[in-house]
Design an enzyme around this catalytic site. Structure first.
Site: not given
Lengths: 315, 315, 315, 315
Positions: D130-132
């Protein structure tokens, strides 16, 4: 500009003078078209007698210009940093200048109304807090007073407006000593370890601070009951306050745009036993001009909310 | 939402009911946190007797829900399109539906206060104008009435907020017939050729319209004198108006953010002998809720500016 | 900055020098972190021999600094206004200065590649067009050449980025004479009456121009056929062009963000018999650095699209 | 959309198919005008044989559609959450569904290239992070591996784009277990106490994470030497990485706009003995499509930077 916007609609106030050098001779509405209803000429100095003075000059210049008014017993709110810090060495250390008017520092009151309302009511000189400290102190004061924070360790993570063009002060922000002074007073000791970090975000108005602090073991019950307990501490602390409002959901800066609220959401990160408190305010209103008017209201015996009732402009 | 924000502070108004289906049972402040001071529950219908109704439902639905109130003599402002157009065929042509309440169309008054103040004061039913027509008609009315436009040919170039997510109507915008109806009335003939084009720009609130129209030969003097003459036409036309304001510089949408002004800048392009008129307003205030409250004030004999005095929030 | 971003990935180019005074001694990536891959030191002057020079200095300063390079036969693209206007009196009238290097004005080529490709290929000195003229001339050239415009009357309505902080030039914009010069050449006469108006909108990159012009009677067929005819005129005019693209829908500035396209949408307002042409480009790319690189490619015999192939960054 | 933008310019890739239901039958450029150069038709399914598959479907749907390709030995990168978590109970707990394709979970590799490059090179199936987590893990991995964090306690404070319209997950974010899994592996124990909080800010692209963690006593020297020591730990950890870059100043999201960099700034808050690490990346590139292409490059033996060389678009 923002003071004029608020005072123009204040039922007890008439704007007697607005000072400025580069625009002297113009009317306010020529410089700021949205203030064309404020029919006041900008002048280099205040020439007529006035009952109340606000100063938004840079630090040092502000105290110098205010000094004769204070001498004459005119009530004043200083929006600069000059009358915020009690420790003159701290002032000199952060602002790199000898205080130009030290004789009034001790009696000046730190102008966070929610913490010092009674002293403000008795005072002729109030040092209005910075916008960051306003948000951070209101967000953390209930928890610090309740003694539920482990080691006084707090991370303050600010998202601020991009209009400030403020340097990113990784080595220390001038608002740091204010926060330490005020939360330290509540804490009753010098042991607060505060990390203070600001981030510029592309907003027009608004500050959002997220505070993280480890909870003392067993300071609050586990699970949802802990959240309820924390919320009760905050609700009790701000009971009856017109502008410091505990809210049940994480707030957005837009919820305070143009009004004088500081909205505060406290909760517990159950996985990490940490207190999280999020607070929002409009840096130009509660964080500056609105907070100053609130203080004037208290100092002059007006209704504390006079001139400050308007709802936020959303979106 | 915006009506509630304005009416909450209106000295003559108490909000008796707010209707809605999907959020029925909640309080306004739960749905819109910035309205938490408006302690009104959302209900599916208006159950108690009321003195005044605003409707912001979609067209057709709005007239249907208003009909029983109109029958009962309750004063009403309709913010939908249902009572704007006098020609029922035009209504059906643009909105693709038979008008549900045609018996009130003729007596309803087009709610651009600056043009129809006396009729509005006598009326029980006002059709509030669209946000584009409000800006465009106010920008062009003085020039059309003065008869200085060649062939009635006008280009209307709108920059609008991106929150509308409105389809880009290159083949014709539903606000086109309103503008033609109102400016055509002033013009006294059917010959207006209006080009109407909208552009989405990333703003939160605000509409800016730039109007271009060729000047009749010798309609105004050459050079700067022509600009002065045009400005005088506009100043005379809006003399004494509380919200339609002729300004000496090109306006910005931010100058009207949250307030009820329409600010208008007329000038002449000396190289091309064209009139240029630029107007700004807040699409949610003067272009909708604020204009509706202004009409209510006129209809009820209140001070026309009651509840609408606040200055723009800038920036 | 933007030239460096493009040239860094150009297959035929090595950046030999980047000049600057205030930042001399630093590397490009220190000043602009997103360029840290461009390992070039900023120097006050170009010391080594180079094959090609771009200048983005202010007008007058640009021609002065370029003159020795031109004397030596080094090919150059000037992004300032110095080599755009053929008429030295016009230059002095708009820029309030005597041209510092008039001997090269006549032979310099106006650098709108789509109009002057063959001359550019033969030239050692190109005056790159301004960003507004690039958009406006590409939007109107096909219609002007086809002779379908009545009286050469054109309204140019620009929405531009707010980063420019450009004064709003209601009395005339310096890009006006460029547009008149180039469209006048195509028109074959001096009779163009162009209204040119710019609006600042809060975007980071991008220009959108909407052009309005009355159609000559019977210049195109009525109804949809007229739109088809206008589109055909535009498609034929830009047939085979790599960067001037006729599109079937009104374009958005975001569709050209970071790339070298100028996208153009022509249509007819059937109610008012007016041509409308909307064009978008990235003011920093096709409107400046990208257009300059396109010209360099033509001047050096490279593939015209070399270094300019990247797609727009959307959103 | 973003994958197509990147792959269109990738020297080793031809886009064979783009699937979609609602837009099936159209070409990519009709749906996304900035992709008009990608001449690919959208189809409901992949009909021809392909060498590599990217899936950006929602979780569960993604694994279902990928399963036959994995069965056939086609290499794949899954951008959904289906192949990120090793613990199937965690997957079910966070995503409320039984994993549709559990037989491939164990062998799938977590696709943070900088941590798992060798395994990715040997794998046929990569679960893209995921981007986080991409930002947070890259920001904290060096410090966790170096063992300088007290109690593994970390506050992760995200500022994210507003286009996500993601619910504010105060009770736990689905990316939490990924971060715990990956940093826990490095830490070698289960004791990480991670607070994870996201803030929506009005940006188009970009994520900024600020990480706070208490330093172990004497983990690094006092004063500026401690900052130097921390920076050395980070520089050593990311030595030679093409996209994970340690920078000497607090980064801005704009510095990574449209490119595949994750820029990381580590420092020490000297007043509070806390590590602060700030990281930025473009959530659509390094946080999704670009990271996926980087993994494909490693899986296929291409140059790891192929198709990913472009500089950030600034501003």
């Amino acid at each position: 500009m923002e003071l004029a916007r608020i005072l123009h609609r204040h039922p007890e106030v008439e704007i007697a003078a607005a000072t400025g050098r580069s625009q002297a001779g113009k009317r306010l509405g020529e410089v700021f078209p949205h203030l064309s209803a404020c029919d006041v000429e900008i002048t280099p100095d205040i020439v007529d007698s006035v009952d109340f003075v606000f100063s938004a000059l840079p630090h040092a210049a502000s105290a110098e210009r205010l000094e004769p008014f204070i001498d004459d017993g005119v009530k004043a709110v200083d929006i600069s940093a000059d009358f915020r810090l009690k420790d003159l060495d701290e002032y000199t250390g952060w602002y790199k200048i000898t205080h130009p008017c030290p004789q009034y520092v001790e009696t000046a009151v730190y102008g966070l109304t929610e913490l010092h309302r009674d002293e403000i009511a008795q005072s002729n000189l109030v040092g209005n807090p910075g916008c960051y400290p306003s948000a951070a102190i209101l967000a953390m004061a209930p928890a610090v007073e309740a003694g539920i924070i482990e080691g006084g360790s707090v991370d303050l993570n600010f998202s601020e407006v991009n209009e400030n063009f403020k340097a990113y002060n990784i080595d220390g922000h001038r608002h740091h000593p204010e926060i330490t002074q005020e939360l330290g007073d509540i804490n009753g000791g010098p042991d607060l370890k505060i990390t203070f970090l600001t981030h510029l975000v592309p907003m027009t108005r608004g500050i959002l601070v997220t505070c993280y602090a480890p909870l003392k073991p067993d300071a609050v019950p586990g699970g949802e009951d802990g959240r309820t307990a924390v919320r009760r501490i905050y609700n009790d602390y701000y009971d009856g306050e017109p502008f410091a409002k505990v809210v049940p959901q994480p707030p957005q800066t837009k919820h305070t745009s143009g009004n004088n609220d500081c909205v505060i959401f406290p909760t517990v990160d159950l996985r990490a036993d940490r207190l999280i408190a999020i607070a929002c305010l409009d840096n130009l209103v509660k964080g500056a001009a609105g907070g100053a008017v609130q203080n004037m209201n208290v100092m002059c015996g007006f209704d504390e909310t006079a001139g400050l009732e308007q709802l936020a402009l959303y979106p």
